[in-house]
Design an enzyme around this catalytic site. Structure first.
Site, PDB file in Angstrom:
ATOM      1  N   GLU A 122      -0.404 -11.349   8.615  1.00 32.47           N
ATOM      2  CA  GLU A 122       1.054 -11.409   8.789  1.00 32.47           C
ATOM      3  C   GLU A 122       1.380 -12.397   9.909  1.00 32.47           C
ATOM      4  OE1 GLU A 122       3.174  -7.781   8.087  1.00 32.47           O
ATOM      5  OE2 GLU A 122       4.611  -8.267   9.659  1.00 32.47           O
ATOM      6  N   HIS A 168      18.754  -0.666   0.724  1.00 29.24           N
ATOM      7  CA  HIS A 168      18.566  -2.106   0.953  1.00 29.24           C
ATOM      8  C   HIS A 168      17.481  -2.649   0.024  1.00 29.24           C
ATOM      9  CE1 HIS A 168      16.096   0.455   3.384  1.00 29.24           C
ATOM     10  NE2 HIS A 168      15.268  -0.509   3.712  1.00 29.24           N
ATOM     11  N   PHE A 200      11.521   8.427   5.137  1.00 27.12           N
ATOM     12  CA  PHE A 200      10.396   8.038   5.994  1.00 27.12           C
ATOM     13  C   PHE A 200      10.930   7.151   7.116  1.00 27.12           C
ATOM     14  CE2 PHE A 200       9.767   3.534   4.890  1.00 27.12           C
ATOM     15  CZ  PHE A 200      10.614   3.438   3.796  1.00 27.12           C
ATOM     16  N   PRO A 242       3.047   3.847  -1.899  1.00 32.41           N
ATOM     17  CA  PRO A 242       3.288   4.354  -3.253  1.00 32.41           C
ATOM     18  C   PRO A 242       4.777   4.476  -3.570  1.00 32.41           C
ATOM     19  CG  PRO A 242       2.018   5.944  -1.927  1.00 32.41           C
ATOM     20  CD  PRO A 242       2.331   4.789  -1.035  1.00 32.41           C
ATOM     21  N   GLY A 243       5.597   4.754  -2.540  1.00 38.41           N
ATOM     22  CA  GLY A 243       7.049   4.873  -2.750  1.00 38.41           C
ATOM     23  C   GLY A 243       7.643   3.554  -3.194  1.00 38.41           C
ATOM     24  N   LYS A 244       7.165   2.446  -2.604  1.00 39.08           N
ATOM     25  CA  LYS A 244       7.673   1.119  -2.976  1.00 39.08           C
ATOM     26  C   LYS A 244       7.269   0.781  -4.412  1.00 39.08           C
ATOM     27  CE  LYS A 244       7.866  -1.265   1.476  1.00 39.08           C
ATOM     28  NZ  LYS A 244       7.567  -2.518   2.153  1.00 39.08           N
ATOM     29  N   ASP A 300       9.403  -6.895   2.216  1.00 35.51           N
ATOM     30  CA  ASP A 300       9.330  -6.569   3.640  1.00 35.51           C
ATOM     31  C   ASP A 300      10.685  -6.073   4.115  1.00 35.51           C
ATOM     32  OD1 ASP A 300       6.673  -8.032   3.907  1.00 35.51           O
ATOM     33  OD2 ASP A 300       7.188  -7.502   5.982  1.00 35.51           O
ATOM     34  N   SER A 349       0.850  -1.192   0.000  1.00 36.99           N
ATOM     35  CA  SER A 349       0.000   0.000   0.000  1.00 36.99           C
ATOM     36  C   SER A 349       0.885   1.242   0.000  1.00 36.99           C
ATOM     37  CB  SER A 349      -0.903  -0.004   1.250  1.00 36.99           C
ATOM     38  OG  SER A 349      -0.085  -0.149   2.395  1.00 36.99           O
TER      39      SER A 349
HETATM   40  P1  IMP Z   1       7.747  -2.493   5.638  1.00 37.53           P
HETATM   41  O1  IMP Z   1       7.028  -3.475   6.466  1.00 37.53           O
HETATM   42  O2  IMP Z   1       8.641  -3.113   4.644  1.00 37.53           O
HETATM   43  O3  IMP Z   1       6.874  -1.452   5.016  1.00 37.53           O
HETATM   44  O4  IMP Z   1       8.737  -1.665   6.594  1.00 37.53           O
HETATM   45  C1  IMP Z   1       8.790  -1.857   7.975  1.00 37.53           C
HETATM   46  C2  IMP Z   1       9.296  -0.626   8.682  1.00 37.53           C
HETATM   47  O5  IMP Z   1      10.719  -0.589   8.615  1.00 37.53           O
HETATM   48  C3  IMP Z   1       8.840   0.704   8.113  1.00 37.53           C
HETATM   49  O6  IMP Z   1       7.594   1.096   8.620  1.00 37.53           O
HETATM   50  C4  IMP Z   1       9.927   1.637   8.594  1.00 37.53           C
HETATM   51  O7  IMP Z   1       9.656   2.028   9.912  1.00 37.53           O
HETATM   52  C5  IMP Z   1      11.162   0.734   8.561  1.00 37.53           C
HETATM   53  N1  IMP Z   1      11.889   0.900   7.281  1.00 37.53           N
HETATM   54  C6  IMP Z   1      12.043  -0.021   6.304  1.00 37.53           C
HETATM   55  N2  IMP Z   1      12.746   0.497   5.284  1.00 37.53           N
HETATM   56  C7  IMP Z   1      13.010   1.762   5.623  1.00 37.53           C
HETATM   57  C8  IMP Z   1      13.695   2.814   4.947  1.00 37.53           C
HETATM   58  O8  IMP Z   1      14.186   2.715   3.814  1.00 37.53           O
HETATM   59  N3  IMP Z   1      13.757   3.991   5.608  1.00 37.53           N
HETATM   60  C9  IMP Z   1      13.227   4.165   6.839  1.00 37.53           C
HETATM   61  N4  IMP Z   1      12.575   3.233   7.515  1.00 37.53           N
HETATM   62  C10 IMP Z   1      12.473   2.025   6.898  1.00 37.53           C
END
Ligand code: IMP
Length: 216
Positions: free
Chosen positions: A41, A203, A157, A12-14, A73, A10
């Protein structure tokens, strides 16, 4: 012929970042929207297990049985906290945030700037998992660095206001803590640099690239 990859996210950046990588190889990224609560999850301390479980569940929501679907993830892993917040990164960010995380690390202080960085070592990890219609492909990406002592708001973010990446060498590989390289944020957290600079360390980019290398 353009192939579509359905991306379960969900964010948009991803979506934008995935399109950037898959587009030149002839793939179109489409957001896979599923009914609220359709994807559960699992409780696991492994990003890979979580991504694979979500991918398996997402297959049931594809427009055709041979369609391609992807999940990504990520999380922040702090060495001195045995990898916490890791798979709980979203929850911890929503609750105590960057400020709270820095409070958890106040006992890690040092006069020596290099030693200080080592004590506060942390890394972002990302797992991208893709079902290509026949088999499962997994790409892993890591961005090592350390936690700043203060918050640098601006870009990015999540934990970007407090995450400082290690410098990269001429080949884009991370250097040991304290070594200066041609790709550097000069000690600045991701929050204080432009998004295209962060992208060079990302990453997420590494995980997607590893995945793309495996596509036929
Ligand atoms: P997600 O479940 O992959 O969306 O990411 C899990 C959480 O890891 C995010 O809500 C951020 O708090 C942190 N996170 C993951 N990648 C980044 C990044 O590139 N920058 C900053 N926080 C990140």
């Amino acid at each position: 012929m353009e192939a579509t990859v359905w991306f379960l996210t969900s964010n948009p950046g991803k979506l934008e970042e995935a399109q950037l990588h898959f587009g030149p190889l002839g793939y179109t990224i489409e957001q896979l929207v599923v009914p609220e609560g359709a994807i559960v999850e699992p409780q696991s301390d492994s990003l890979q297990d979580i991504a694979i479980s979500k991918l398996e569940q997402a297959k049931a929501h594809l427009p055709s049985s041979d369609a391609m679907v992807m999940v990504e993830d990520s999380g922040l892993f702090i060495n001195a906290l045995d990898g916490f917040p890791g798979v709980y990164s979203s929850y911890v960010h929503e609750t105590i945030g960057c400020q709270g995380l820095l409070r958890l690390l106040t006992h890690l202080e040092s006069e020596d700037p290099v030693q200080h960085k080592n004590l506060r070592a942390a890394s972002y990890h990302a797992v991208a998992a893709l079902w290509d219609g026949k088999s499962m492909l997994v790409g892993l990406g890591e961005c090592p660095g350390s936690l700043a002592s203060e918050i640098h708001e601006g870009h990015g973010f999540g934990y970007d206001p407090v995450f400082v990446p290690l410098d990269l060498d001429d080949f884009g590989q991370p250097l040991p803590a304290g070594e200066l390289g041609p790709t550097s944020t000069h000690g600045m957290a991701f929050g204080g640099v432009e998004i295209d600079v962060k992208h060079r360390f990302s990453h997420r980019r590494r995980a997607l690239e590893q995945l793309l290398e495996q596509l036929p």
